[in-house]
Design a protein around this motif. Structure first.
Motif, PDB file in Angstrom:
ATOM      1  N   GLY A 146       0.810  -1.218   0.000  1.00 38.92           N
ATOM      2  CA  GLY A 146       0.000   0.000   0.000  1.00 38.92           C
ATOM      3  C   GLY A 146       0.838   1.261   0.000  1.00 38.92           C
ATOM      4  O   GLY A 146       0.537   2.221  -0.722  1.00 38.92           O
ATOM      5  N   VAL A 147       1.894   1.269   0.804  1.00 41.32           N
ATOM      6  CA  VAL A 147       2.794   2.435   0.830  1.00 41.32           C
ATOM      7  C   VAL A 147       3.442   2.619  -0.534  1.00 41.32           C
ATOM      8  O   VAL A 147       3.505   3.740  -1.067  1.00 41.32           O
ATOM      9  CB  VAL A 147       3.849   2.285   1.949  1.00 41.32           C
ATOM     10  N   LEU A 148       3.917   1.528  -1.123  1.00 45.13           N
ATOM     11  CA  LEU A 148       4.539   1.609  -2.449  1.00 45.13           C
ATOM     12  C   LEU A 148       3.541   2.132  -3.483  1.00 45.13           C
ATOM     13  O   LEU A 148       3.862   3.007  -4.296  1.00 45.13           O
ATOM     14  CB  LEU A 148       5.070   0.232  -2.863  1.00 45.13           C
ATOM     15  N   ALA A 149       2.306   1.648  -3.428  1.00 47.40           N
ATOM     16  CA  ALA A 149       1.275   2.112  -4.365  1.00 47.40           C
ATOM     17  C   ALA A 149       1.027   3.605  -4.180  1.00 47.40           C
ATOM     18  O   ALA A 149       0.897   4.351  -5.154  1.00 47.40           O
ATOM     19  CB  ALA A 149      -0.014   1.333  -4.166  1.00 47.40           C
ATOM     20  N   GLY A 150       0.963   4.068  -2.930  1.00 53.34           N
ATOM     21  CA  GLY A 150       0.755   5.491  -2.659  1.00 53.34           C
ATOM     22  C   GLY A 150       1.893   6.344  -3.184  1.00 53.34           C
ATOM     23  O   GLY A 150       1.668   7.422  -3.744  1.00 53.34           O
TER      24      GLY A 150
ATOM     25  N   LEU B  86       2.112  21.126   1.817  1.00 52.06           N
ATOM     26  CA  LEU B  86       1.067  20.636   0.915  1.00 52.06           C
ATOM     27  C   LEU B  86       1.502  19.335   0.239  1.00 52.06           C
ATOM     28  O   LEU B  86       0.694  18.407   0.081  1.00 52.06           O
ATOM     29  CB  LEU B  86       0.723  21.699  -0.123  1.00 52.06           C
ATOM     30  N   LEU B  87       2.775  19.259  -0.157  1.00 49.52           N
ATOM     31  CA  LEU B  87       3.290  18.022  -0.767  1.00 49.52           C
ATOM     32  C   LEU B  87       3.224  16.861   0.228  1.00 49.52           C
ATOM     33  O   LEU B  87       2.847  15.738  -0.143  1.00 49.52           O
ATOM     34  CB  LEU B  87       4.734  18.214  -1.227  1.00 49.52           C
ATOM     35  N   LEU B  88       3.590  17.127   1.489  1.00 46.84           N
ATOM     36  CA  LEU B  88       3.549  16.078   2.502  1.00 46.84           C
ATOM     37  C   LEU B  88       2.116  15.599   2.724  1.00 46.84           C
ATOM     38  O   LEU B  88       1.853  14.393   2.809  1.00 46.84           O
ATOM     39  CB  LEU B  88       4.158  16.580   3.814  1.00 46.84           C
ATOM     40  N   ASN B  89       1.176  16.536   2.798  1.00 49.44           N
ATOM     41  CA  ASN B  89      -0.240  16.160   2.934  1.00 49.44           C
ATOM     42  C   ASN B  89      -0.681  15.283   1.771  1.00 49.44           C
ATOM     43  O   ASN B  89      -1.405  14.298   1.954  1.00 49.44           O
ATOM     44  CB  ASN B  89      -1.130  17.403   3.000  1.00 49.44           C
ATOM     45  N   GLU B  90      -0.265  15.665   0.558  1.00 47.10           N
ATOM     46  CA  GLU B  90      -0.634  14.894  -0.634  1.00 47.10           C
ATOM     47  C   GLU B  90      -0.037  13.491  -0.576  1.00 47.10           C
ATOM     48  O   GLU B  90      -0.714  12.498  -0.850  1.00 47.10           O
ATOM     49  CB  GLU B  90      -0.173  15.625  -1.899  1.00 47.10           C
ATOM     50  N   LEU B  91       1.239  13.412  -0.192  1.00 46.63           N
ATOM     51  CA  LEU B  91       1.901  12.106  -0.093  1.00 46.63           C
ATOM     52  C   LEU B  91       1.185  11.217   0.926  1.00 46.63           C
ATOM     53  O   LEU B  91       0.919  10.040   0.661  1.00 46.63           O
ATOM     54  CB  LEU B  91       3.369  12.283   0.292  1.00 46.63           C
ATOM     55  N   LEU B  92       0.858  11.775   2.086  1.00 47.88           N
ATOM     56  CA  LEU B  92       0.191  10.982   3.119  1.00 47.88           C
ATOM     57  C   LEU B  92      -1.185  10.505   2.655  1.00 47.88           C
ATOM     58  O   LEU B  92      -1.573   9.353   2.903  1.00 47.88           O
ATOM     59  CB  LEU B  92       0.068  11.799   4.411  1.00 47.88           C
ATOM     60  N   SER B  93      -1.931  11.372   1.952  1.00 45.84           N
ATOM     61  CA  SER B  93      -3.244  10.944   1.460  1.00 45.84           C
ATOM     62  C   SER B  93      -3.093   9.874   0.381  1.00 45.84           C
ATOM     63  O   SER B  93      -3.891   8.934   0.314  1.00 45.84           O
ATOM     64  CB  SER B  93      -4.060  12.134   0.943  1.00 45.84           C
ATOM     65  N   ASN B  94      -2.073   9.986  -0.472  1.00 47.90           N
ATOM     66  CA  ASN B  94      -1.830   8.964  -1.491  1.00 47.90           C
ATOM     67  C   ASN B  94      -1.454   7.632  -0.857  1.00 47.90           C
ATOM     68  O   ASN B  94      -1.899   6.565  -1.312  1.00 47.90           O
ATOM     69  CB  ASN B  94      -0.727   9.408  -2.454  1.00 47.90           C
TER      70      ASN B  94
ATOM     71  N   ILE C 156      -5.542   1.453   1.363  1.00 45.74           N
ATOM     72  CA  ILE C 156      -6.944   1.042   1.165  1.00 45.74           C
ATOM     73  C   ILE C 156      -7.069   0.213  -0.120  1.00 45.74           C
ATOM     74  O   ILE C 156      -7.744  -0.825  -0.138  1.00 45.74           O
ATOM     75  CB  ILE C 156      -7.876   2.262   1.140  1.00 45.74           C
ATOM     76  N   ALA C 157      -6.398   0.658  -1.192  1.00 42.57           N
ATOM     77  CA  ALA C 157      -6.450  -0.095  -2.454  1.00 42.57           C
ATOM     78  C   ALA C 157      -5.824  -1.479  -2.273  1.00 42.57           C
ATOM     79  O   ALA C 157      -6.340  -2.476  -2.805  1.00 42.57           O
ATOM     80  CB  ALA C 157      -5.733   0.680  -3.559  1.00 42.57           C
TER      81      ALA C 157
ATOM     82  N   GLY D 180      -6.273  -3.807 -13.545  1.00 42.76           N
ATOM     83  CA  GLY D 180      -7.564  -3.234 -13.937  1.00 42.76           C
ATOM     84  C   GLY D 180      -8.451  -2.952 -12.737  1.00 42.76           C
ATOM     85  O   GLY D 180      -9.157  -1.935 -12.702  1.00 42.76           O
ATOM     86  N   PHE D 181      -8.396  -3.814 -11.731  1.00 38.16           N
ATOM     87  CA  PHE D 181      -9.192  -3.616 -10.519  1.00 38.16           C
ATOM     88  C   PHE D 181      -8.783  -2.319  -9.824  1.00 38.16           C
ATOM     89  O   PHE D 181      -9.625  -1.507  -9.439  1.00 38.16           O
ATOM     90  CB  PHE D 181      -8.988  -4.817  -9.577  1.00 38.16           C
ATOM     91  N   VAL D 182      -7.485  -2.110  -9.669  1.00 42.20           N
ATOM     92  CA  VAL D 182      -7.003  -0.905  -8.982  1.00 42.20           C
ATOM     93  C   VAL D 182      -7.252   0.342  -9.844  1.00 42.20           C
ATOM     94  O   VAL D 182      -7.636   1.392  -9.322  1.00 42.20           O
ATOM     95  CB  VAL D 182      -5.516  -1.047  -8.588  1.00 42.20           C
ATOM     96  N   ALA D 183      -7.081   0.218 -11.154  1.00 39.53           N
ATOM     97  CA  ALA D 183      -7.393   1.348 -12.047  1.00 39.53           C
ATOM     98  C   ALA D 183      -8.873   1.722 -11.926  1.00 39.53           C
ATOM     99  O   ALA D 183      -9.220   2.911 -11.907  1.00 39.53           O
ATOM    100  CB  ALA D 183      -7.057   0.990 -13.499  1.00 39.53           C
ATOM    101  N   ALA D 184      -9.733   0.712 -11.797  1.00 38.09           N
ATOM    102  CA  ALA D 184     -11.172   0.974 -11.637  1.00 38.09           C
ATOM    103  C   ALA D 184     -11.460   1.699 -10.330  1.00 38.09           C
ATOM    104  O   ALA D 184     -12.383   2.512 -10.260  1.00 38.09           O
ATOM    105  CB  ALA D 184     -11.959  -0.332 -11.710  1.00 38.09           C
ATOM    106  N   LEU D 185     -10.664   1.444  -9.278  1.00 35.81           N
ATOM    107  CA  LEU D 185     -10.816   2.190  -8.031  1.00 35.81           C
ATOM    108  C   LEU D 185     -10.534   3.680  -8.256  1.00 35.81           C
ATOM    109  O   LEU D 185     -11.241   4.543  -7.732  1.00 35.81           O
ATOM    110  CB  LEU D 185      -9.877   1.640  -6.944  1.00 35.81           C
ATOM    111  N   GLY D 186      -9.500   3.973  -9.039  1.00 35.00           N
ATOM    112  CA  GLY D 186      -9.186   5.372  -9.356  1.00 35.00           C
ATOM    113  C   GLY D 186     -10.293   6.027 -10.164  1.00 35.00           C
ATOM    114  O   GLY D 186     -10.679   7.173  -9.898  1.00 35.00           O
ATOM    115  N   LEU D 187     -10.812   5.297 -11.144  1.00 35.92           N
ATOM    116  CA  LEU D 187     -11.917   5.817 -11.953  1.00 35.92           C
ATOM    117  C   LEU D 187     -13.157   6.035 -11.090  1.00 35.92           C
ATOM    118  O   LEU D 187     -13.841   7.058 -11.201  1.00 35.92           O
ATOM    119  CB  LEU D 187     -12.230   4.851 -13.103  1.00 35.92           C
TER     120      LEU D 187
END
Length: 197
Positions: free
Chosen positions: A10-14, A109-117, A123-124, A143-150
């Motif tokens: 999850g961390v790597l994906a973020g 702001l970058l740190l906030n963005e990184l933490l939310s990602n 979660i993904a 495709g499953f994870v891409a669909a989560l983004g969509l």
């Protein structure tokens, strides 16, 4: 599935989504594709500074609340009045923070963005781990994870487009940006999370 492996994935994906976001904004320009600067900004900011004192999310023209709270026999006439104003005047939203002495901090702001990602990545990863039995193929997991983004972009940005008049270009680039970003995160997750043999 071991929790440590799930969290690491999850961390790597973020982090992948964070890097994609940087590239899509700074190199490809997707994030700013529909953003414009205010014409005559100085005069507009002066007017806002003089007239809007409280921070908030403002919808204009106002009046929907008055229509909803009016007696039933007055609602039709008030709705027609509102429709005329809506047709003849600018309409949209304004998210405003009055001057408050806070210094703009791009690193924060970058740190906030990184933490939310990263939180989104965890979660993904968790959702993918629950669906692994139905996703034996590498491309299926991506495709499953891409669909989560969509899904996330549709759930939020379509409503912004529909209700608040966000530009169509904003909607389309957001759908593309989020789907591609999470597809790349899906590659990282698909490498880490595989169905049991």
């Amino acid at each position: 599935m071991k929790i440590g492996r799930l969290l690491l994935a999850g961390v790597l994906a973020g982090v992948v989504v964070f890097i994609w976001s940087a590239l899509s904004h700074m190199v490809l320009g997707l994030g700013e594709a529909a953003v414009k600067s205010l014409p005559n900004e100085s005069a507009v900011l002066t007017a806002l500074n003089q007239n809007v004192k409280a921070p908030g999310f403002y919808l204009y023209p106002g009046g929907m609340e008055a229509i909803q709270n009016a007696p039933k026999d007055q609602q039709e006439a008030l709705t027609k009045q509102y429709e005329e104003v809506y047709k003849a005047q600018p309409h949209g939203i304004l998210v405003l923070t009055p001057p408050n002495g806070v210094v703009y901090s791009f690193p924060k702001l970058l740190l906030n963005e990184l933490l939310s990602n990263i939180l989104g990545g965890v979660i993904a990863a968790w959702l993918l781990s629950l669906a692994l039995g139905a996703l034996p193929s590498f491309l299926g997991r991506i495709g499953f994870v891409a669909a989560l983004g969509l899904f996330a972009a549709l759930a939020v940005d379509f409503s912004y487009w529909n209700w608040y008049g966000f530009p169509t270009k904003y909607l389309l680039t957001s759908l593309l940006d989020n789907t591609l970003g999470w597809a790349l995160a899906g590659v990282a997750l698909a490498l880490f999370l595989k169905p049991r043999a």
